[in-house]
Design a protein around this motif. Structure first.
Motif, PDB file in Angstrom:
ATOM      1  N   LEU A 107       0.941  -1.110  -0.085  1.00  0.00           N
ATOM      2  CA  LEU A 107      -0.095  -0.047   0.062  1.00  0.00           C
ATOM      3  C   LEU A 107       0.805   1.231  -0.117  1.00  0.00           C
ATOM      4  CD1 LEU A 107      -2.746  -1.148   2.516  1.00  0.00           C
ATOM      5  CD2 LEU A 107      -3.201  -0.323   0.274  1.00  0.00           C
ATOM      6  N   PRO A 108       0.478   2.497  -0.626  1.00  0.00           N
ATOM      7  CA  PRO A 108       1.435   3.501  -0.594  1.00  0.00           C
ATOM      8  C   PRO A 108       1.151   4.446   0.690  1.00  0.00           C
ATOM      9  CG  PRO A 108      -0.797   4.005  -1.585  1.00  0.00           C
ATOM     10  CD  PRO A 108      -0.818   2.570  -1.421  1.00  0.00           C
ATOM     11  N   TYR A 109       1.971   4.828   1.175  1.00  0.00           N
ATOM     12  CA  TYR A 109       1.944   5.854   2.298  1.00  0.00           C
ATOM     13  C   TYR A 109       2.731   7.162   2.228  1.00  0.00           C
ATOM     14  CZ  TYR A 109       6.628   3.390   2.179  1.00  0.00           C
ATOM     15  OH  TYR A 109       7.558   2.737   1.814  1.00  0.00           O
ATOM     16  N   THR A 110       2.656   7.560   0.886  1.00  0.00           N
ATOM     17  CA  THR A 110       3.356   8.857   0.894  1.00  0.00           C
ATOM     18  C   THR A 110       2.453   9.564  -0.645  1.00  0.00           C
ATOM     19  OG1 THR A 110       4.989   8.492  -1.055  1.00  0.00           O
ATOM     20  CG2 THR A 110       5.710   8.384   1.277  1.00  0.00           C
ATOM     21  N   LEU A 111       2.542  11.076  -0.466  1.00  0.00           N
ATOM     22  CA  LEU A 111       1.457  11.508  -1.647  1.00  0.00           C
ATOM     23  C   LEU A 111       2.373  11.207  -3.174  1.00  0.00           C
ATOM     24  CD1 LEU A 111       1.270  15.062  -0.153  1.00  0.00           C
ATOM     25  CD2 LEU A 111      -0.674  13.066  -0.384  1.00  0.00           C
ATOM     26  N   GLN A 112       3.983  11.285  -2.906  1.00  0.00           N
ATOM     27  CA  GLN A 112       4.691  10.953  -3.917  1.00  0.00           C
ATOM     28  C   GLN A 112       4.310   9.569  -4.822  1.00  0.00           C
ATOM     29  OE1 GLN A 112       8.907  10.378  -3.442  1.00  0.00           O
ATOM     30  NE2 GLN A 112       9.431  10.582  -5.687  1.00  0.00           N
ATOM     31  N   GLN A 113       4.086   8.698  -3.737  1.00  0.00           N
ATOM     32  CA  GLN A 113       3.823   7.291  -4.379  1.00  0.00           C
ATOM     33  C   GLN A 113       2.372   7.234  -5.100  1.00  0.00           C
ATOM     34  OE1 GLN A 113       4.218   5.452  -0.358  1.00  0.00           O
ATOM     35  NE2 GLN A 113       5.657   3.889  -1.213  1.00  0.00           N
ATOM     36  N   MET A 114       1.480   8.097  -4.923  1.00  0.00           N
ATOM     37  CA  MET A 114       0.322   8.431  -5.427  1.00  0.00           C
ATOM     38  C   MET A 114       0.315   9.331  -6.647  1.00  0.00           C
ATOM     39  SD  MET A 114      -2.378   7.940  -2.007  1.00  0.00           S
ATOM     40  CE  MET A 114      -1.635   9.784  -1.449  1.00  0.00           C
ATOM     41  N   GLY A 115       1.449   9.642  -7.064  1.00  0.00           N
ATOM     42  CA  GLY A 115       1.456  10.492  -8.237  1.00  0.00           C
ATOM     43  C   GLY A 115       1.409  12.392  -7.951  1.00  0.00           C
ATOM     44  N   ILE A 116       1.293  12.361  -6.503  1.00  0.00           N
ATOM     45  CA  ILE A 116       1.360  13.895  -6.117  1.00  0.00           C
ATOM     46  C   ILE A 116       2.906  14.318  -5.849  1.00  0.00           C
ATOM     47  CG2 ILE A 116       0.589  15.630  -4.789  1.00  0.00           C
ATOM     48  CD1 ILE A 116      -1.944  14.089  -4.618  1.00  0.00           C
ATOM     49  N   ASN A 117       3.563  14.952  -6.633  1.00  0.00           N
ATOM     50  CA  ASN A 117       4.844  15.210  -6.445  1.00  0.00           C
ATOM     51  C   ASN A 117       5.256  16.825  -6.041  1.00  0.00           C
ATOM     52  OD1 ASN A 117       6.172  12.448  -7.351  1.00  0.00           O
ATOM     53  ND2 ASN A 117       5.403  13.424  -9.454  1.00  0.00           N
ATOM     54  N   GLY A 118       4.210  17.430  -5.538  1.00  0.00           N
ATOM     55  CA  GLY A 118       4.297  18.885  -4.962  1.00  0.00           C
ATOM     56  C   GLY A 118       3.221  19.331  -5.255  1.00  0.00           C
ATOM     57  N   LEU A 119       2.810  20.364  -4.046  1.00  0.00           N
ATOM     58  CA  LEU A 119       1.313  21.072  -4.055  1.00  0.00           C
ATOM     59  C   LEU A 119       1.823  22.464  -3.541  1.00  0.00           C
ATOM     60  CD1 LEU A 119      -1.028  18.839  -2.242  1.00  0.00           C
ATOM     61  CD2 LEU A 119      -0.993  18.923  -4.464  1.00  0.00           C
ATOM     62  N   THR A 120       1.133  23.321  -4.707  1.00  0.00           N
ATOM     63  CA  THR A 120       1.403  24.662  -4.136  1.00  0.00           C
ATOM     64  C   THR A 120       0.494  25.294  -3.151  1.00  0.00           C
ATOM     65  OG1 THR A 120      -0.536  25.604  -5.715  1.00  0.00           O
ATOM     66  CG2 THR A 120       1.374  25.243  -6.827  1.00  0.00           C
ATOM     67  N   ASP A 121       0.736  26.532  -2.427  1.00  0.00           N
ATOM     68  CA  ASP A 121       0.028  26.908  -1.325  1.00  0.00           C
ATOM     69  C   ASP A 121      -1.347  26.639  -1.693  1.00  0.00           C
ATOM     70  OD1 ASP A 121       2.333  27.076  -0.248  1.00  0.00           O
ATOM     71  OD2 ASP A 121       2.577  29.397  -0.380  1.00  0.00           O
TER      72      ASP A 121
ATOM     73  N   ARG B  98      -0.023  16.834   5.634  1.00  0.00           N
ATOM     74  CA  ARG B  98       1.605  16.962   5.561  1.00  0.00           C
ATOM     75  C   ARG B  98       2.412  16.181   6.713  1.00  0.00           C
ATOM     76  NH1 ARG B  98       3.668  21.537   3.197  1.00  0.00           N
ATOM     77  NH2 ARG B  98       1.854  23.277   2.570  1.00  0.00           N
ATOM     78  N   GLN B  99       1.879  15.751   7.916  1.00  0.00           N
ATOM     79  CA  GLN B  99       2.750  14.974   8.717  1.00  0.00           C
ATOM     80  C   GLN B  99       2.496  13.769   8.498  1.00  0.00           C
ATOM     81  OE1 GLN B  99       1.010  15.390  12.552  1.00  0.00           O
ATOM     82  NE2 GLN B  99       2.183  13.747  13.672  1.00  0.00           N
ATOM     83  N   ALA B 100       1.565  13.067   7.770  1.00  0.00           N
ATOM     84  CA  ALA B 100       1.362  11.881   7.403  1.00  0.00           C
ATOM     85  C   ALA B 100       2.384  11.509   6.382  1.00  0.00           C
ATOM     86  CB  ALA B 100       0.178  11.496   7.024  1.00  0.00           C
ATOM     87  N   ASP B 101       2.574  12.614   5.414  1.00  0.00           N
ATOM     88  CA  ASP B 101       3.394  12.401   4.034  1.00  0.00           C
ATOM     89  C   ASP B 101       4.793  12.618   4.556  1.00  0.00           C
ATOM     90  OD1 ASP B 101       3.721  12.260   1.331  1.00  0.00           O
ATOM     91  OD2 ASP B 101       4.714  14.356   1.528  1.00  0.00           O
ATOM     92  N   LYS B 102       5.022  13.303   5.658  1.00  0.00           N
ATOM     93  CA  LYS B 102       6.372  13.295   6.262  1.00  0.00           C
ATOM     94  C   LYS B 102       6.983  12.043   6.694  1.00  0.00           C
ATOM     95  CE  LYS B 102       9.246  16.058   9.287  1.00  0.00           C
ATOM     96  NZ  LYS B 102       9.725  14.940  10.547  1.00  0.00           N
ATOM     97  N   ILE B 103       6.124  11.624   7.632  1.00  0.00           N
ATOM     98  CA  ILE B 103       6.469  10.313   8.234  1.00  0.00           C
ATOM     99  C   ILE B 103       6.667   9.221   7.263  1.00  0.00           C
ATOM    100  CG2 ILE B 103       5.592   8.435   9.946  1.00  0.00           C
ATOM    101  CD1 ILE B 103       3.990  10.601  11.248  1.00  0.00           C
ATOM    102  N   GLY B 104       5.718   9.176   6.257  1.00  0.00           N
ATOM    103  CA  GLY B 104       5.729   8.195   5.237  1.00  0.00           C
ATOM    104  C   GLY B 104       7.007   8.376   4.342  1.00  0.00           C
ATOM    105  N   THR B 105       7.569   9.753   4.035  1.00  0.00           N
ATOM    106  CA  THR B 105       8.584   9.782   3.320  1.00  0.00           C
ATOM    107  C   THR B 105       9.671   9.487   4.046  1.00  0.00           C
ATOM    108  OG1 THR B 105       7.459  11.770   2.099  1.00  0.00           O
ATOM    109  CG2 THR B 105       9.940  11.780   1.954  1.00  0.00           C
TER     110      THR B 105
END
Length: 366
Positions: free
Chosen positions: A305-319, A352-359
């Motif tokens: 299972l994916p656990y980061t935004l990057q793994q789901m195709g989101i490589n960066g979000l603007t403000d 953001r926190q979940a993505d940080k831990i996953g990354t």
């Protein structure tokens, strides 16, 4: 009190499709098939053979349209409302089944579901998840019916890509994490306490047997573990919603899933995969200890299972995109099931926190 626990009957066996006519003929002699293009192709031969052997006629085989959208539901209703037939057969994954469930509701026809993947509990619930024609989540539709009969052919599930089963594990994991959260707002009673007990058992089954079930899929072997996980995903998971009703609904994990669908790049990620990440964000929102979150991520790594935004195709979000995510997510009705008020800033912080831990764990595993 009114409770729709699940489908009228559920049958699962290897090669079951060859006997489909035996089960379906109690609803009449003429049927219409609604489903995905690949799903209809997979079941067409054995279904027609079984129909022929049992004196049934398949009058039409229709594509559901690609999205569980009101446009596609209306189109199917218009196509079929002047037709004479006895039963609708739904084939495919969650979106195909939901589209057929809404169509059957409007036409007041019996419905038989033949899931061709074990990725959601759509075959066992009376709701329809509605999306735009472009795949963006809109709402949970109640003008839908639970199937009178669900037929699961293990051989068909086994032949599908393993990623669907993994996504199903992710979606089913959410039953425990969301139910134990949303039930905090409810007055305990016999029915909702049964729902939380089932959700807890589901979680234990997934943890104990999920990895072996995935290995079985990869090895193309119908093991006890695989059968148990198929039943857990398709049937038992739906019964949690059935018994729990409004007391045990989806919560932040599904709301975050719905919010993330505003980004087109995530549409190649499956529902249960995104929900799995949503679980991590929900846990962050609840203030769960980081080590507990990491333990769950270890399980994600085991099953895929994916656990980061990057793994789901989101490589960066603007403000602006972060702000949009937060603002949209809190409007999703699932979020109202959280036992505390959730603000857009809380959503952004949790994701953001979940993505940080996953990354951090992704880097370590690589």
């Amino acid at each position: 009190m009114f409770v729709t626990v699940g489908p009228g009957q559920y049958h699962r066996n290897a090669g079951l499709l060859s006997d489909a006519g035996l089960y379906i003929k109690r609803f009449g002699t003429t049927a219409v098939l609604v489903g995905g293009n690949l799903s209809r192709k997979v079941i067409d031969g054995p279904l027609r053979q079984s129909f022929s052997e049992n004196g049934l006629t398949l009058k039409h085989s229709l594509w559901f349209g690609g999205e569980s959208s009101q446009t596609n539901i209306d189109r199917l209703v218009e196509q079929l409302e002047n037709e004479t037939f006895d039963v609708i057969i739904a084939a495919g994954g969650g979106k195909a089944l939901d589209t057929a469930k809404a169509t059957a509701f409007q036409l007041n026809k019996p419905l038989v579901a033949i899931p061709t993947i074990a990725a959601t509990c759509a075959a066992a619930t009376p709701i329809c998840i509605l999306y735009s024609d472009e795949g963006e989540f809109l709402e949970i539709g109640r003008n839908s019916k639970v199937p009178e009969l669900v037929l699961v052919d293990t051989n068909i599930i086994l032949a599908a890509p393993v990623r669907y089963l993994v996504a199903g594990i992710g979606d089913t994991l959410a039953k425990w994490f969301e139910t134990k959260c949303s039930i905090k707002k409810a007055v305990p009673n016999a029915i909702n306490q049964t729902a939380i007990a089932i959700a807890g058992q589901l979680y234990e089954s997934l943890i104990q047997k999920g990895e072996k079930a995935v290995s079985s899929m990869n090895a193309q072997k119908a093991t006890i573990e695989l059968n148990d996980i198929i039943d857990a995903i398709i049937l038992v998971s739906g019964s949690v919603s059935g018994y729990g009703g409004d007391d045990c609904r989806t919560a932040a994990a599904h709301a975050i899933y719905s919010g993330l669908t505003i980004f087109p790049e995530i549409h190649h990620t499956y529902h249960g995969e995104i929900v799995a990440f949503g679980i991590l964000a929900q846990l962050c929102m609840e203030g769960t200890d980081e080590e507990e979150i990491k333990t769950l991520i270890h399980y994600y790594q085991q099953v895929g299972l994916p656990y980061t935004l990057q793994q789901m195709g989101i490589n960066g979000l603007t403000d602006d995109q972060w702000i949009a995510l937060g603002e949209i997510t809190v409007t999703i009705e699932d979020m109202a099931n959280m036992p505390f008020e959730v603000t857009p800033d809380m959503v952004i912080k949790a994701v953001r926190q979940a993505d940080k831990i996953g990354t951090e764990m992704l880097v370590v595993s690589n």
